[in-house]
Design a protein around this motif. Structure first.
Motif, short mmCIF file in Angstrom:
data_model
loop_
_atom_site.label_atom_id
_atom_site.label_comp_id
_atom_site.label_asym_id
_atom_site.label_seq_id
_atom_site.Cartn_x
_atom_site.Cartn_y
_atom_site.Cartn_z
N TYR A 18 -2.12 -6.71 7.73
CA TYR A 18 -2.65 -5.44 8.20
C TYR A 18 -1.51 -4.57 8.69
O TYR A 18 -0.73 -4.99 9.54
N VAL A 19 -1.39 -3.36 8.12
CA VAL A 19 -0.29 -2.47 8.48
C VAL A 19 -0.81 -1.08 8.86
O VAL A 19 -1.88 -0.66 8.43
N LYS A 20 0.01 -0.39 9.66
CA LYS A 20 -0.33 0.95 10.16
C LYS A 20 0.14 2.00 9.16
O LYS A 20 1.26 2.50 9.26
N THR A 21 -0.70 2.30 8.22
CA THR A 21 -0.42 3.39 7.29
C THR A 21 -1.73 3.81 6.67
O THR A 21 -2.76 3.20 6.91
N ASP A 22 -1.67 4.85 5.87
CA ASP A 22 -2.87 5.31 5.19
C ASP A 22 -2.86 4.79 3.75
O ASP A 22 -1.83 4.31 3.25
N LYS A 108 -7.25 -1.95 1.15
CA LYS A 108 -8.46 -1.25 1.61
C LYS A 108 -8.23 -0.76 3.02
O LYS A 108 -7.44 -1.32 3.79
N GLU A 109 -8.96 0.29 3.34
CA GLU A 109 -8.83 0.91 4.65
C GLU A 109 -9.53 0.07 5.70
O GLU A 109 -10.61 -0.47 5.46
N GLY A 113 -5.46 1.55 9.97
CA GLY A 113 -4.50 1.30 8.90
C GLY A 113 -5.13 0.75 7.64
O GLY A 113 -6.22 1.15 7.26
N ILE A 114 -4.44 -0.20 7.03
CA ILE A 114 -4.95 -0.81 5.80
C ILE A 114 -4.80 -2.32 5.83
O ILE A 114 -3.94 -2.87 6.52
N ILE A 156 8.49 -1.65 7.85
CA ILE A 156 8.39 -0.37 7.14
C ILE A 156 7.25 0.49 7.69
O ILE A 156 7.43 1.67 7.95
N PHE A 157 6.08 -0.12 7.88
CA PHE A 157 4.89 0.64 8.25
C PHE A 157 4.42 0.43 9.68
O PHE A 157 3.66 1.24 10.20
#
Length: 171
Positions: A18-22, A108-109, A113-114, A156-157
């Motif tokens: 799970y990462v913090k991005t769109d 997936k959202e 994040g995703i 990175i994210f």
């Protein structure tokens, strides 16, 4: 007379992170084959030889060299067989170290994040020798690669406060 049937075990790796991005940013990063080098451990000697000059598309063939274990460098050729922009893609080994490699990548959202999910179905070559090598060499190496990938993508994210998962099972 029938030939001797060789038994090859099928394995499945499942990983979630799970990462913090769109979704758009994640897809832009993941659909660029050149970024695979950024999230692969340096000691694996991952080098793209050809086919990564365009964004991912169905039918794309990518040639690499990789050193899965010290002292062993091999060519690896994958084909991107399926792409649903912004949702998932599939790569399959056409030539390389595995008897079979089928890798599905999903995004997936989720709140904040995703979720990135990888599902890999694979077989090890060399019959019984491959089966012996799997728990000693292959499984630990795959865990190391995906642990590194999780860390690199988190840098990175940024990571969400949701535990990641990684399992490798016989199927």
């Amino acid at each position: 007379m029938m030939g001797k049937k060789t038994y090859m075990q099928l394995y499945q790796l499942q990983a979630k992170q799970y990462v913090k991005t769109d979704m758009k940013t994640a897809w832009e990063f993941l659909s660029d084959p050149k970024n695979l080098q950024k999230i692969t451990p340096k000691e694996m000697g991952f080098n793209i030889l050809a086919g990564a000059d365009r964004k991912m598309f169905s039918g794309q063939i990518i040639h690499y060299t990789v050193s899965p274990f010290p002292g062993l460098t091999t060519k690896w050729v994958t084909e991107i067989t399926h792409v649903e922009k912004g949702v998932y893609f599939v790569d399959e080994q056409r030539y390389g170290p595995y008897a079979m490699w089928h890798h599905k990548h999903f995004i997936k959202e989720v709140p904040g994040g995703i979720e990135m999910e990888d599902i890999i179905d694979y077989k090890i070559p060399l019959g019984i020798l491959g089966q012996i090598a799997h728990p000693i060499l292959v499984k630990p190496q795959l865990k190391k690669i995906f642990t590194h990938r999780e860390k690199a993508l988190g840098q990175i994210f940024g990571s969400l406060n949701i535990p990641s998962s990684l399992t490798i099972t016989k199927i």
